[in-house]
Scaffold this active site. Structure first.
Site, mmCIF file in Angstrom:
data_model
loop_
_atom_site.group_PDB
_atom_site.id
_atom_site.type_symbol
_atom_site.label_atom_id
_atom_site.label_comp_id
_atom_site.label_asym_id
_atom_site.label_seq_id
_atom_site.Cartn_x
_atom_site.Cartn_y
_atom_site.Cartn_z
ATOM 1 N N THR A 71 -137.939 68.940 -39.495
ATOM 2 C CA THR A 71 -139.338 68.560 -39.238
ATOM 3 C C THR A 71 -140.284 69.715 -39.546
ATOM 4 O O THR A 71 -141.340 69.528 -40.162
ATOM 5 C CB THR A 71 -139.494 68.133 -37.762
ATOM 6 N N ASP A 75 -134.588 72.111 -33.906
ATOM 7 C CA ASP A 75 -133.187 71.684 -33.850
ATOM 8 C C ASP A 75 -132.562 71.902 -35.223
ATOM 9 O O ASP A 75 -131.986 72.957 -35.501
ATOM 10 C CB ASP A 75 -133.149 70.224 -33.392
HETATM 11 P P1 5GP Z 1 -135.505 68.923 -36.135
HETATM 12 O O1 5GP Z 1 -136.307 68.439 -37.298
HETATM 13 O O2 5GP Z 1 -135.663 70.388 -35.879
HETATM 14 O O3 5GP Z 1 -134.063 68.501 -36.216
HETATM 15 O O4 5GP Z 1 -135.998 68.141 -34.872
HETATM 16 C C1 5GP Z 1 -137.272 68.252 -34.423
HETATM 17 C C2 5GP Z 1 -137.652 67.147 -33.488
HETATM 18 O O5 5GP Z 1 -136.538 66.423 -32.940
HETATM 19 C C3 5GP Z 1 -138.347 67.747 -32.329
HETATM 20 O O6 5GP Z 1 -139.722 67.809 -32.579
HETATM 21 C C4 5GP Z 1 -138.012 66.812 -31.201
HETATM 22 O O7 5GP Z 1 -138.947 65.772 -31.148
HETATM 23 C C5 5GP Z 1 -136.674 66.212 -31.562
HETATM 24 N N1 5GP Z 1 -135.595 66.920 -30.859
HETATM 25 C C6 5GP Z 1 -134.611 67.655 -31.415
HETATM 26 N N2 5GP Z 1 -133.791 68.145 -30.481
HETATM 27 C C7 5GP Z 1 -134.281 67.730 -29.296
HETATM 28 C C8 5GP Z 1 -133.871 67.933 -27.926
HETATM 29 O O8 5GP Z 1 -132.893 68.626 -27.602
HETATM 30 N N3 5GP Z 1 -134.645 67.341 -26.977
HETATM 31 C C9 5GP Z 1 -135.732 66.590 -27.272
HETATM 32 N N4 5GP Z 1 -136.413 66.052 -26.257
HETATM 33 N N5 5GP Z 1 -136.140 66.373 -28.544
HETATM 34 C C10 5GP Z 1 -135.430 66.950 -29.542
#
Ligand code: 5GP
Length: 218
Positions: free
Chosen positions: A134, A130
């Site tokens: 992370t 996203d």
């Molecule tokens: P990032 O660090 O890329 O913003 O987010 C990573 C984590 O956020 C993912 O591992 C997931 O757990 C959660 N996440 C982000 N977007 C989504 C989404 O659209 N659906 C779900 N179920 N989890 C998400």
């Protein structure tokens, strides 16, 4: 390539579907996109040939969403999976936590499988990229070990097409099953979190496919 897609120019593999093009699922009436087990499985399996070329010694699965895709990959790659747990989102509100990434669980470097990380090619797996925060955190944690991996790659089922906050080093290969629009994705293992049983979830996932651009129009 669109301008947004260019934000991920270090992508090594080709994603199966174009962000605005055919094959995209539509959002359900609640604005979320529902993915079936088969959707996830297909996206994951599409990465296997490229991942075999990378030839990792071990998978690091970022939990909870990375666990099922990592398990799917284990069948084809035939390498062990280490589970880590990092938290960015507040599950209660679906919002980004103000505190950033929290390390809830890490792997034991002294275990048989944990000792495969040092000096080897390592594949980090998560369900969705996203903001990329992370993934950046996980890759940095791995790279700053006393005896780091020789090479790191990242594989996600879905990459949301959007400007990213997180940055991955140039030498990290990036694999995504499908580039998707910037909407909330609902995965089958979370069905109950959205008030659905798995049958209802799969129905919604089918509906999102039927309502989407399935490529029949050319
Ligand atoms: P990032 O660090 O890329 O913003 O987010 C990573 C984590 O956020 C993912 O591992 C997931 O757990 C959660 N996440 C982000 N977007 C989504 C989404 O659209 N659906 C779900 N179920 N989890 C998400």
């Amino acid at each position: 390539m669109t301008e947004d897609a260019a934000a991920t120019t270090h992508v090594v593999t080709t994603a199966k579907q174009d962000p605005a093009g055919k094959g995209q699922k539509a959002a359900a009436s609640d604005g979320k996109t529902y993915y079936s087990y088969a959707d996830v499985h297909e996206a994951v399996v599409s990465l296997v040939p490229a991942l075999k070329e990378f030839d990792p010694a071990v998978i690091i699965a970022i939990g909870g969403g990375g666990y099922v895709p990592a398990r799917m990959l284990r069948t084809s790659l035939k390498i062990p999976v280490l589970a880590v747990s990092l938290e960015l989102y507040d599950d209660a509100t679906n919002t980004i936590s103000e505190v950033g990434v929290r390390k809830i669980q890490w792997y034991d470097e002294r275990s048989d499988t944990g000792s495969r990380v040092a000096g080897n090619r390592v594949l980090v797996v998560d369900e969705v990229d996203d903001t990329r925060t992370t993934l950046q955190y996980c890759v940095e944690e791995l790279a700053r070990a006393d005896d780091p991996p020789s090479e790191i790659a990242v594989a996600v089922v879905h990459n949301k097409i959007k400007p990213k906050k997180g940055v991955l080093p140039e030498n990290v290969s990036y694999f995504t099953g499908v580039n998707v629009p910037d909407r909330w994705n609902c995965y089958p293992w979370d069905a109950e979190a959205y008030g659905n049983d798995i049958r209802r979830h799969e129905e919604l996932a089918r509906h999102c496919s039927e309502m989407g651009n399935n490529g029949d129009d050319d």
